[in-house]
Design a protein around this motif. Structure first.
Motif, mmCIF file in Angstrom:
data_model
loop_
_atom_site.group_PDB
_atom_site.id
_atom_site.type_symbol
_atom_site.label_atom_id
_atom_site.label_comp_id
_atom_site.label_asym_id
_atom_site.label_seq_id
_atom_site.Cartn_x
_atom_site.Cartn_y
_atom_site.Cartn_z
ATOM 1 N N GLN A 55 -2.741 2.708 5.768
ATOM 2 C CA GLN A 55 -4.122 2.570 6.452
ATOM 3 C C GLN A 55 -3.466 2.357 8.125
ATOM 4 O OE1 GLN A 55 -5.429 -1.174 4.322
ATOM 5 N NE2 GLN A 55 -7.161 0.072 3.758
ATOM 6 N N PHE A 56 -2.543 1.899 8.264
ATOM 7 C CA PHE A 56 -1.850 1.954 9.823
ATOM 8 C C PHE A 56 -1.781 3.333 10.288
ATOM 9 C CE2 PHE A 56 0.394 -2.700 9.741
ATOM 10 C CZ PHE A 56 -0.757 -3.337 9.450
ATOM 11 N N GLN A 57 -1.253 4.098 9.485
ATOM 12 C CA GLN A 57 -1.054 5.355 9.879
ATOM 13 C C GLN A 57 -2.192 6.114 10.278
ATOM 14 O OE1 GLN A 57 2.364 7.669 8.164
ATOM 15 N NE2 GLN A 57 0.731 9.265 7.525
ATOM 16 N N GLU A 58 -3.360 5.960 9.482
ATOM 17 C CA GLU A 58 -4.622 6.431 9.527
ATOM 18 C C GLU A 58 -5.532 6.038 10.943
ATOM 19 O OE1 GLU A 58 -9.155 6.541 7.421
ATOM 20 O OE2 GLU A 58 -7.408 5.609 6.362
ATOM 21 N N TYR A 59 -5.208 4.590 10.985
ATOM 22 C CA TYR A 59 -6.089 3.929 12.157
ATOM 23 C C TYR A 59 -5.312 3.839 13.515
ATOM 24 C CZ TYR A 59 -9.713 2.533 8.834
ATOM 25 O OH TYR A 59 -10.675 2.652 8.089
ATOM 26 N N PHE A 60 -3.848 3.715 13.489
ATOM 27 C CA PHE A 60 -3.045 3.529 14.643
ATOM 28 C C PHE A 60 -2.223 4.898 14.966
ATOM 29 C CE2 PHE A 60 -2.101 -1.139 13.063
ATOM 30 C CZ PHE A 60 -3.608 -1.442 13.217
ATOM 31 N N GLY A 61 -2.341 5.828 14.131
ATOM 32 C CA GLY A 61 -1.575 6.924 14.389
ATOM 33 C C GLY A 61 0.071 6.676 14.010
ATOM 34 N N GLU A 62 0.728 7.803 13.537
ATOM 35 C CA GLU A 62 2.091 7.742 12.848
ATOM 36 C C GLU A 62 3.137 7.304 13.745
ATOM 37 O OE1 GLU A 62 3.183 12.593 12.523
ATOM 38 O OE2 GLU A 62 2.514 11.352 10.803
ATOM 39 N N ASP A 63 2.669 7.599 14.983
ATOM 40 C CA ASP A 63 3.828 7.375 16.305
ATOM 41 C C ASP A 63 4.040 6.041 16.767
ATOM 42 O OD1 ASP A 63 4.615 10.211 15.839
ATOM 43 O OD2 ASP A 63 3.300 10.742 17.499
ATOM 44 N N THR A 103 15.285 -6.152 8.499
ATOM 45 C CA THR A 103 14.326 -5.701 9.518
ATOM 46 C C THR A 103 14.387 -4.107 9.635
ATOM 47 O OG1 THR A 103 14.237 -7.955 10.800
ATOM 48 C CG2 THR A 103 13.409 -5.932 11.825
ATOM 49 N N ILE A 104 13.489 -3.542 9.413
ATOM 50 C CA ILE A 104 13.150 -2.272 9.597
ATOM 51 C C ILE A 104 12.554 -1.808 10.695
ATOM 52 C CG2 ILE A 104 12.494 -0.076 8.309
ATOM 53 C CD1 ILE A 104 14.501 -1.394 7.040
ATOM 54 N N ARG A 105 12.938 -1.133 11.687
ATOM 55 C CA ARG A 105 12.156 -0.791 12.860
ATOM 56 C C ARG A 105 12.071 0.680 13.213
ATOM 57 N NH1 ARG A 105 16.391 -4.215 13.946
ATOM 58 N NH2 ARG A 105 16.070 -6.339 14.613
ATOM 59 N N GLY A 106 10.888 1.110 13.765
ATOM 60 C CA GLY A 106 10.620 2.647 13.952
ATOM 61 C C GLY A 106 9.134 2.977 14.242
ATOM 62 N N SER A 107 8.909 4.153 14.153
ATOM 63 C CA SER A 107 7.464 4.614 14.202
ATOM 64 C C SER A 107 6.893 4.361 12.724
ATOM 65 C CB SER A 107 7.410 5.883 14.519
ATOM 66 O OG SER A 107 8.061 6.663 13.373
ATOM 67 N N VAL A 121 9.074 4.239 9.078
ATOM 68 C CA VAL A 121 8.958 3.397 8.140
ATOM 69 C C VAL A 121 8.339 3.661 6.843
ATOM 70 C CG1 VAL A 121 8.043 0.915 7.773
ATOM 71 C CG2 VAL A 121 8.713 1.429 10.163
ATOM 72 N N MET A 122 7.394 4.362 6.797
ATOM 73 C CA MET A 122 6.703 4.801 5.771
ATOM 74 C C MET A 122 7.532 5.600 4.846
ATOM 75 S SD MET A 122 3.638 4.130 4.810
ATOM 76 C CE MET A 122 3.398 5.749 3.781
#
Length: 228
Positions: free
Chosen positions: A171-179, A195-199, A203-204
């Motif tokens: 849902q984040f990818q859909e609403y916020f964008g994958e970047d 802790t996992i960091r990135g776009s 992370v997906m």
């Protein structure tokens, strides 16, 4: 003489993450209100605290409220603790605090552990201005909230359970964008802290290969309007 209510933070994982003052209060009060007495017993036993406990959680807080207020009115000193972290932060505590303030009782909240602070600080994302969302709505209002958060300029903090994490990331990818930049912390202060960091896309990919385990704190970078 009226009693008093203490809101006492408890460790989110490592049992050593409790203050000396918190231990003193838990030993000296007349009664401890615990979200899950079985969980809290492990902490109290570790520190040789034998103060009586009473169950106080989201399913009984309304019906037990009046009885607790009567105890404090009679002069009892009470502490409330959750299974982990600070009471009233995505845990029971607000209703009782509000009722005590309305009655004119003294209320003290001790400083201490809460999961979102270390997750925010070690995310590497801006921490000067942020918004704490706790758990997102499960159904009603979820899409509306995601649309609002998609254009929120401040860093966003969200709690999530392991079995809902992948769905939430989609849902984040859909609403916020994958970047959009994101940081996800799990098992804070415990042996397998990570802790996992990135776009969001990166992370997906990580959780597509590694099943989520533990409780998660998600930190999402704020919306930045694209320059024309």
């Amino acid at each position: 003489m009226s009693g008093r209510l203490y809101l006492v933070p408890t460790p989110i994982g490592n049992l050593e993450d409790i203050t000396l003052r918190a231990l003193k209060v838990l030993k000296e009060v007349d009664l401890i209100l615990a979200e899950d007495t079985r969980t809290s017993k492990k902490l109290l036993s570790h520190y040789n605290i034998d103060t009586p406990m009473q169950s106080y959680h989201m399913f009984n807080e309304h019906k037990t409220l009046d009885g607790i207020i009567l105890k404090i009115k009679a002069g009892a000193q009470l502490a409330i603790i959750s299974d982990a972290g600070t009471p009233a932060i995505s845990d029971p505590g607000f209703l009782l605090t509000r009722a005590c303030i309305k009655e004119g009782f003294e209320v003290q909240c001790l400083p201490g552990a809460t999961a979102f602070v270390p997750a925010l600080v070690n995310s590497g994302l801006p921490s000067d201005r942020f918004v704490f969302e706790g758990f997102l709505p499960l159904k009603k209002g979820r899409q509306t909230r995601l649309k609002e958060l998609a254009v929120e300029p401040r860093t966003v903090i969200i709690y999530e359970s392991p079995h809902k994490l992948v769905k939430t990331l989609l849902q984040f990818q859909e609403y916020f964008g994958e970047d959009r930049l994101i940081s996800i912390s799990r098992e804070l202060s415990k042996l397998y802290e990570e802790t996992i960091r990135g776009s969001i896309a990166e992370v997906m990919d990580h959780f597509a290969n590694i099943p989520p385990k533990g409780e998660f704190v998600i930190i999402v970078s704020g919306y930045k309007e694209k320059k024309k």
